[in-house]
Design a protein around this motif. Structure first.
Motif, PDB file in Angstrom:
ATOM      1  N   GLU A  82       0.834  -1.198   0.000  1.00 12.83           N
ATOM      2  CA  GLU A  82       0.000   0.000   0.000  1.00 12.83           C
ATOM      3  C   GLU A  82       0.867   1.246   0.000  1.00 12.83           C
ATOM      4  OE1 GLU A  82      -3.102   2.764   0.241  1.00 12.83           O
ATOM      5  OE2 GLU A  82      -3.035   0.709  -0.466  1.00 12.83           O
ATOM      6  N   ARG A  83       2.076   1.116   0.574  1.00 13.16           N
ATOM      7  CA  ARG A  83       2.993   2.253   0.721  1.00 13.16           C
ATOM      8  C   ARG A  83       4.381   1.853   0.236  1.00 13.16           C
ATOM      9  NH1 ARG A  83       3.951   6.652   4.343  1.00 13.16           N
ATOM     10  NH2 ARG A  83       6.161   6.839   4.866  1.00 13.16           N
ATOM     11  N   VAL A  84       5.001   2.743  -0.519  1.00 16.75           N
ATOM     12  CA  VAL A  84       6.405   2.631  -0.899  1.00 16.75           C
ATOM     13  C   VAL A  84       7.059   3.926  -0.445  1.00 16.75           C
ATOM     14  CG1 VAL A  84       8.051   2.404  -2.797  1.00 16.75           C
ATOM     15  CG2 VAL A  84       5.884   1.144  -2.870  1.00 16.75           C
ATOM     16  N   GLN A  85       8.203   3.811   0.202  1.00 18.58           N
ATOM     17  CA  GLN A  85       8.850   5.004   0.723  1.00 18.58           C
ATOM     18  C   GLN A  85      10.306   5.062   0.294  1.00 18.58           C
ATOM     19  OE1 GLN A  85       8.220   4.492   4.942  1.00 18.58           O
ATOM     20  NE2 GLN A  85      10.160   3.423   5.205  1.00 18.58           N
ATOM     21  N   ALA A  86      10.869   6.245   0.397  1.00 18.02           N
ATOM     22  CA  ALA A  86      12.279   6.468   0.114  1.00 18.02           C
ATOM     23  C   ALA A  86      12.745   7.611   1.000  1.00 18.02           C
ATOM     24  CB  ALA A  86      12.483   6.833  -1.352  1.00 18.02           C
ATOM     25  N   PHE A  87      14.029   7.643   1.265  1.00 19.54           N
ATOM     26  CA  PHE A  87      14.577   8.771   2.006  1.00 19.54           C
ATOM     27  C   PHE A  87      15.909   9.135   1.394  1.00 19.54           C
ATOM     28  CE2 PHE A  87      15.551   4.882   4.344  1.00 19.54           C
ATOM     29  CZ  PHE A  87      16.933   4.950   4.475  1.00 19.54           C
ATOM     30  N   THR A  88      16.297  10.380   1.594  1.00 22.46           N
ATOM     31  CA  THR A  88      17.566  10.863   1.074  1.00 22.46           C
ATOM     32  C   THR A  88      18.117  11.930   2.002  1.00 22.46           C
ATOM     33  OG1 THR A  88      18.695  11.668  -0.920  1.00 22.46           O
ATOM     34  CG2 THR A  88      16.556  12.658  -0.411  1.00 22.46           C
ATOM     35  N   TYR A  94      10.101  10.417   1.974  1.00 18.42           N
ATOM     36  CA  TYR A  94       9.097  10.525   0.905  1.00 18.42           C
ATOM     37  C   TYR A  94       8.286   9.242   0.872  1.00 18.42           C
ATOM     38  CZ  TYR A  94      11.459  14.570  -1.070  1.00 18.42           C
ATOM     39  OH  TYR A  94      11.984  15.817  -1.257  1.00 18.42           O
ATOM     40  N   SER A  95       7.047   9.336   0.386  1.00 11.65           N
ATOM     41  CA  SER A  95       6.248   8.128   0.203  1.00 11.65           C
ATOM     42  C   SER A  95       5.346   8.273  -1.005  1.00 11.65           C
ATOM     43  CB  SER A  95       5.393   7.836   1.437  1.00 11.65           C
ATOM     44  OG  SER A  95       4.344   8.777   1.524  1.00 11.65           O
ATOM     45  N   ALA A  96       4.900   7.132  -1.481  1.00 16.97           N
ATOM     46  CA  ALA A  96       3.846   7.053  -2.496  1.00 16.97           C
ATOM     47  C   ALA A  96       2.898   5.962  -2.029  1.00 16.97           C
ATOM     48  CB  ALA A  96       4.417   6.712  -3.868  1.00 16.97           C
ATOM     49  N   LEU A  97       1.626   6.253  -2.094  1.00 21.51           N
ATOM     50  CA  LEU A  97       0.607   5.270  -1.760  1.00 21.51           C
ATOM     51  C   LEU A  97       0.043   4.691  -3.050  1.00 21.51           C
ATOM     52  CD1 LEU A  97      -1.319   7.141   1.071  1.00 21.51           C
ATOM     53  CD2 LEU A  97       0.665   5.619   1.262  1.00 21.51           C
ATOM     54  N   ARG A  98      -0.470   3.487  -2.945  1.00 22.11           N
ATOM     55  CA  ARG A  98      -1.061   2.834  -4.111  1.00 22.11           C
ATOM     56  C   ARG A  98      -2.077   3.752  -4.795  1.00 22.11           C
ATOM     57  NH1 ARG A  98      -1.378  -2.323  -5.972  1.00 22.11           N
ATOM     58  NH2 ARG A  98      -0.143  -3.100  -4.227  1.00 22.11           N
ATOM     59  N   THR A  99      -2.847   4.501  -4.010  1.00 17.83           N
ATOM     60  CA  THR A  99      -3.856   5.394  -4.581  1.00 17.83           C
ATOM     61  C   THR A  99      -3.247   6.654  -5.195  1.00 17.83           C
ATOM     62  OG1 THR A  99      -4.157   6.365  -2.396  1.00 17.83           O
ATOM     63  CG2 THR A  99      -5.695   4.617  -3.054  1.00 17.83           C
ATOM     64  N   ASP A 100      -1.993   6.973  -4.872  1.00 20.06           N
ATOM     65  CA  ASP A 100      -1.310   8.143  -5.437  1.00 20.06           C
ATOM     66  C   ASP A 100      -0.688   7.852  -6.795  1.00 20.06           C
ATOM     67  OD1 ASP A 100      -1.675   9.475  -3.007  1.00 20.06           O
ATOM     68  OD2 ASP A 100       0.374   9.069  -2.312  1.00 20.06           O
ATOM     69  N   ALA A 101      -0.173   6.641  -6.950  1.00 18.78           N
ATOM     70  CA  ALA A 101       0.717   6.347  -8.073  1.00 18.78           C
ATOM     71  C   ALA A 101      -0.039   5.867  -9.307  1.00 18.78           C
ATOM     72  CB  ALA A 101       1.718   5.285  -7.657  1.00 18.78           C
TER      73      ALA A 101
END
Length: 180
Positions: free
Chosen positions: A121-127, A165-172
């Motif tokens: 449901e969620r994919v995240q990344a950080f930098t 940062y994140s992206a949700l299934r409903t965002d992408a």
């Protein structure tokens, strides 16, 4: 979108490229250099699993058919792992491939891949808070900035703030259209 960029499973030749290109700070860049690390573990994992498994994986980034880096994903939890797991992604490009939109496109491809082939449901990344190029790349790939993680990463003899940062299934978007 950079249409000549694609992802594919890692080959033994790709491992040679990764070892050569990412073995020094010049190759990784200042935001991904954590010191020298052994390479035999990655080769052993490749021999055993092809670097693909239920807990994450690594894919090769190609541009115009040539390997130029890698993307990876691994499980992270924001609570109990059986109910609160998401994917965290990371990308690394050889120096010659940076600054051309390749990383943005590769991360967008990985985001679509994970939403199409896993139940995430969620994919995240950080930098790093100072890595403005990666922050722009993540935003262009469809990720939303969530905030700053203070003193979250030890690197180069001190603690560094990270931007999450994140992206949700409903965002992408899963098609070829640009993200919102």
């Amino acid at each position: 979108m950079n249409t000549d960029v694609s992802l594919r499973p890692v080959t033994p030749g790709d491992l040679d490229l990764f070892e050569h290109e990412f073995a020094t700070e010049d190759g990784t860049g200042p935001f991904q250099w954590f010191g020298f690390t052994p390479t035999h573990r990655l080769r052993a994992r490749h021999a055993e699993t092809g670097l693909l498994g239920p807990d994450g994986g690594i894919l090769t980034i190609t541009a115009a058919g040539q390997p130029v880096g890698r993307v990876e994903w691994f499980a992270s939890a924001w609570g109990r792992p059986d109910t609160s797991t998401c994917w965290t992604i990371a990308a690394a490009l050889v120096p010659a491939a940076r600054g051309r939109g390749t990383g943005t496109t590769a991360q967008r491809h990985l985001l679509r891949y994970l939403f199409a082939h896993t139940r995430a449901e969620r994919v995240q990344a950080f930098t790093d808070h100072a890595n403005l190029a990666e922050q722009r790349a993540l935003e262009k790939a469809g990720f939303i900035r969530e905030g700053t993680l203070r003193s979250a990463q030890w690197r180069a003899g001190r603690w560094h703030d990270q931007v999450l940062y994140s992206a949700l299934r409903t965002d992408a978007p899963l098609g070829d259209e640009e993200p919102r």
